[in-house]
Write an enzyme that holds these catalytic residues in place. Structure first.
Site, short mmCIF file in Angstrom:
data_model
loop_
_atom_site.label_atom_id
_atom_site.label_comp_id
_atom_site.label_asym_id
_atom_site.label_seq_id
_atom_site.Cartn_x
_atom_site.Cartn_y
_atom_site.Cartn_z
CG HIS A 97 -5.83 31.68 -22.43
ND1 HIS A 97 -4.81 32.37 -21.85
CD2 HIS A 97 -5.53 30.47 -21.65
CE1 HIS A 97 -4.23 31.68 -20.93
NE2 HIS A 97 -4.69 30.38 -20.96
CG ASP A 148 -2.01 31.11 -17.62
OD1 ASP A 148 -2.23 29.89 -16.94
OD2 ASP A 148 -2.24 31.15 -18.67
#
Length: 453
Positions: free
Chosen positions: A282, A333
């Site tokens: 991220h 993810d």
């Protein structure tokens, strides 16, 4: 459609191991797209590549654009159960997390195997040949140990093998529910008591040639500062990848600053956690100093744009990180979407939205982010080159999305037009996994429905 000719002996290869010859209409080679490409495979490796040649009569034909296999560098397989179910109310990242914990509470080794096998087969349909599974669901409800303390990890490794893809099990150290807050409720399944307890459990796990074990720090929220170094040391000792969630939410940064007086990136750097075998996932809310720390240490950045937009995380400085020296990988993810072509184009398109300017990433550069097996500890994959693993992913170039394809704009078509639905053939380590757009062993839709019921 791709031929089903199997093995064709075109030379000695190695004793007892014939050559399987593939012929790609177009192929993405290390120096770009080429036409009429012969690829010889021996024992799951590419033995020869020749462009501009006619197809041998008994070659396995791959019409369309053949790419190296795609690497999904960040996965939480059980999050697939949340797709379409967390959108009913406005919510936040934190309310989403509560729903995720509720799913985590229900899984057993058997049910997790069934779900993960279907999820990994869904990945294979989209051209993913290797997955990095960020695995922290270790124990039974309440934190009770299974007879095999690695039963849940073993279920994931078996699921990947049975879906036909490779896996790096990023076994995750997760010790706290927040900075200064103990694990509670569903989180008790995640914990090993200490970094030493985590390492002792991981020491009892072994993997085969299509699976590797790496390490992960859940986050600076989930691992106290004095527990970071032992995990880093384990990864160093084993030459293993190390992954960590970093600065996904402003609240994480605020808590870290309040507790330690530094940003999460600085905390990781101070404890030796950054470097070329580390991937920060991220990296959304960074300071200029954070960017310098990550880029200057050649730490990988794993971007997961479809999850980041689903959770309203924000748009990270991915191009800035890349320019600072951080190579970029991609992950699906939470699996709100499983489509690495979408992840790749979102890196560029999100940057356009953030800046109001087009053209931050050349398409070939973006395409390479989808091949980043190095970040998962597989440096011998991700290229159609002699000696590499024979991972071949073929996109149809005559679909409503890809029609109009041309060799000179092959990367642009793959990144900005194609989707996972355009994948027609997937070969992993020389073995067919998807043929004519269908998984060869898994009825993906049915198995997903049954696992999610």
């Amino acid at each position: 459609m791709p031929g089903r000719g199997g093995s064709a002996d075109h030379g000695p290869g190695t004793p007892g191991h014939p050559v399987t010859v593939y012929w790609a209409e177009y192929a993405w080679l290390p120096d770009g797209a080429a036409e009429r490409v012969r690829i010889d495979v021996v024992k799951g490796r590419i033995a020869a590549v020749a462009a501009g040649v006619e197809a041998p009569a008994d070659a396995v034909r791959l019409p369309g654009l053949t790419l190296p296999g795609l690497a999904n560098a960040h996965s939480h397989a059980f999050h697939r159960a949340l797709r379409g179910r967390t959108q009913a109310d406005r919510g936040t990242f934190w309310t989403w997390r509560s729903q995720m914990y509720a799913v985590a509470e229900t899984l057993t080794p058997d049910s997790y195997y069934a779900l993960a096998r279907a999820v990994y087969a869904e990945m294979a349909l989209g051209g993913i040949t290797c997955v990095g599974e960020f695995h922290y669901l270790h124990h039974a409800p309440g934190g009770r140990r299974y007879a095999d303390p690695n039963a849940m990890g073993a279920a994931l490794v078996a699921a990947a093998a049975d879906a036909g893809i490779r896996i790096t099990l990023l076994d995750t150290c997760y010790l706290a529910g927040g900075i200064g807050t103990p694990l509670e409720g569903p989180q008790l399944r995640f914990g090993d008591g200490s970094a030493e307890g985590w390492a002792a459990r991981v020491a009892g796990f072994s993997a085969d040639g299509r699976a590797r074990v790496g390490a992960a720090l859940h986050s600076v929220r989930g691992v106290p500062a004095d527990q970071i170094a032992p995990v880093v040391g384990w990864a160093d000792e084993h030459g293993a990848p190390l992954h960590v969630h970093l600065s996904e939410q402003p609240a994480e940064n605020e808590a870290c600053l309040a507790a330690y007086g530094v940003t999460p990136a600085r905390l990781l750097a101070d404890h030796g956690a950054l470097g070329p075998r580390t991937s920060v996932v991220h990296a959304t809310h960074l300071t200029d100093d954070d960017v310098k720390l990550i880029g200057g240490s050649s730490t990988w950045t794993c971007a997961c744009p479809t999850t980041e937009r689903d959770l309203a995380d924000g748009i990270g400085p991915i191009r800035t990180l890349f320019d600072a020296g951080s190579p970029v990988s991609l992950g699906s993810d939470s699996h709100a979407v499983i489509d690495l072509f979408e992840e790749a184009r979102a890196v560029e398109l999100d940057e356009r939205l953030r800046t109001g300017v087009r053209g931050h990433w050349p398409a070939p550069e973006l395409l390479r982010t989808a091949f980043a097996h190095d970040s998962l500890g597989w440096p011998d994959a991700g290229a159609l080159a002699v000696g590499a693993r024979a991972d071949l992913v073929t996109l149809a170039v005559d679909t409503p999305r890809t029609a109009g394809f041309g060799r000179l704009t092959a990367a642009e078509t793959a990144v900005f037009a194609a989707s996972a639905a355009d994948v027609r053939s997937v070969i992993v380590d020389g073995r067919p996994v998807v043929t004519d757009g269908v998984h060869v062993t898994v009825d993906v839709g049915r198995e997903l429905a049954e696992a999610l019921r």
